[in-house]
Design an enzyme around this catalytic site. Sequence first.
Site, mmCIF file in Angstrom:
data_model
loop_
_atom_site.group_PDB
_atom_site.id
_atom_site.type_symbol
_atom_site.label_atom_id
_atom_site.label_comp_id
_atom_site.label_asym_id
_atom_site.label_seq_id
_atom_site.Cartn_x
_atom_site.Cartn_y
_atom_site.Cartn_z
ATOM 1 N N HIS A 56 75.483 32.808 32.041
ATOM 2 C CA HIS A 56 76.807 33.103 31.488
ATOM 3 C C HIS A 56 77.334 34.456 31.939
ATOM 4 C CE1 HIS A 56 75.025 30.385 28.280
ATOM 5 N NE2 HIS A 56 75.911 29.667 28.917
ATOM 6 N N HIS A 111 76.709 43.696 29.259
ATOM 7 C CA HIS A 111 76.999 42.561 30.143
ATOM 8 C C HIS A 111 78.464 42.637 30.568
ATOM 9 C CE1 HIS A 111 78.134 40.962 26.131
ATOM 10 N NE2 HIS A 111 79.171 40.507 26.822
ATOM 11 N N HIS A 144 80.971 44.890 28.331
ATOM 12 C CA HIS A 144 80.691 44.967 26.896
ATOM 13 C C HIS A 144 79.360 45.665 26.656
ATOM 14 C CE1 HIS A 144 83.529 41.372 25.981
ATOM 15 N NE2 HIS A 144 84.172 42.525 26.045
ATOM 16 N N THR A 170 82.559 36.818 21.631
ATOM 17 C CA THR A 170 83.440 35.989 22.463
ATOM 18 C C THR A 170 82.670 34.849 23.125
ATOM 19 O OG1 THR A 170 83.148 37.390 24.413
ATOM 20 C CG2 THR A 170 84.951 37.967 22.918
HETATM 21 ZN ZN LIG Z 1 80.965 39.935 26.215
#
Ligand SMILES: [Zn+2]
Length: 302
Positions: free
Chosen positions: A100, A132, A157, A243
Amino acid sequence: MFSIGYCCLLALCGCTLAYIEIPEAYLTAIRQDRADEQAAGEYNYDEQGDDWTGTCQSGENQSPIDLIYEDSKIVAIPRLRFNYYDQALQTPLVITNNGHTANMVIPQTRGGQRPSINGSLLPGNFEVQSVHFHWGSRETKGSEHAINFQRYDVEMHIVHKNTIYDTMGEATMHPDGLAVLGVMFRAVDRQTSQHYGLNKIFNQLPRIVQYGSNATITGRLTVGQLLGNIVTGEFFTYNGSLTTPDCAEAVTWTVFPDVLDYPRRQIAKLWNLRDSRQKPLIDNYRSIQDTNNRDVYYRTIQ
Ligand SMILES: [Zn+2]
Ligand SMILES: *[C@@H]1O[C@H](CO)[C@@H](O)[C@H](O)[C@H]1NC(C)=O
Ligand SMILES: *[C@@H]1O[C@H](CO)[C@@H](O)[C@H](O)[C@H]1NC(C)=O
Ligand SMILES: *[C@@H]1O[C@H](CO)[C@@H](O)[C@H](O)[C@H]1NC(C)=O
């Protein structure tokens, strides 16, 4: 060259690779992070999250949102305090392609401290856990938040957990569980300033192209270096969510409007990563969510 932390097993067992010893506490944190990631289940960005279920769909305090200066409450807010952000982290640091994003679990400092943030409107002291990125593609911008209707190439983030909770899993169950810093990157063609810390991370990206792969970073890195030279005295702050599934409404967000200029050739390394389906891992951002009349605060320096 071998530095502390490397031990070459060549002579012992004929291994062809240098072996990097990872402290047990850090390995445990990495394993826990992977378990949390798996608990989130299978999800992808095929519809920018619009097909995610549960709280992602029913929640009323979701992230990301449009951050609009004119619509925010400009009030006196204490400054954000960064504790141990200037202290070198233990090495090695492990960066992983989890399908991801490119994710780095942050270990303790060499002095055994956990970098943390407090002050601002934060409901407590929050220890750094991981960092990340969200990105677009050669043609698209991939930040999650928009600032005054503008989106940027990358959003970093830095995830923190309230010290009153023991685990990330527990923290996500409370509205004061997490604090995330959001930093926007703009891809620039010129060679810009050092960004020494970020380069250390981005230089490893070609080694984690495949899903599930990891790479290590050695040498001196501080969490503060990840912020480059952005102004941290001005920011938006609001109550929102993760998120990614399960989109837990546990996050006090701090998003800086000052943008970090970063070379396009470095950002391009993100666009080359692949997901668990062997597809390009691009556009890993969630679509903008309804603000639902939430208060968004803006801290200004003057
Ligand atoms: Zn994030
Ligand atoms: C923030 O944390 C530091 C270091 O832990 C502490 O000294 C300080 O009192 C805290 N400040 C606030 C406003 O919580
Ligand atoms: C990194 O990847 C290698 C090869 O897949 C694996 O053997 C190793 O356990 C991984 N290291 C960590 C810390 O996950
Ligand atoms: C978040 O919600 C809490 C509880 O309603 C409130 O006290 C706090 O001020 C909010 N923080 C922000 C940044 O909106």
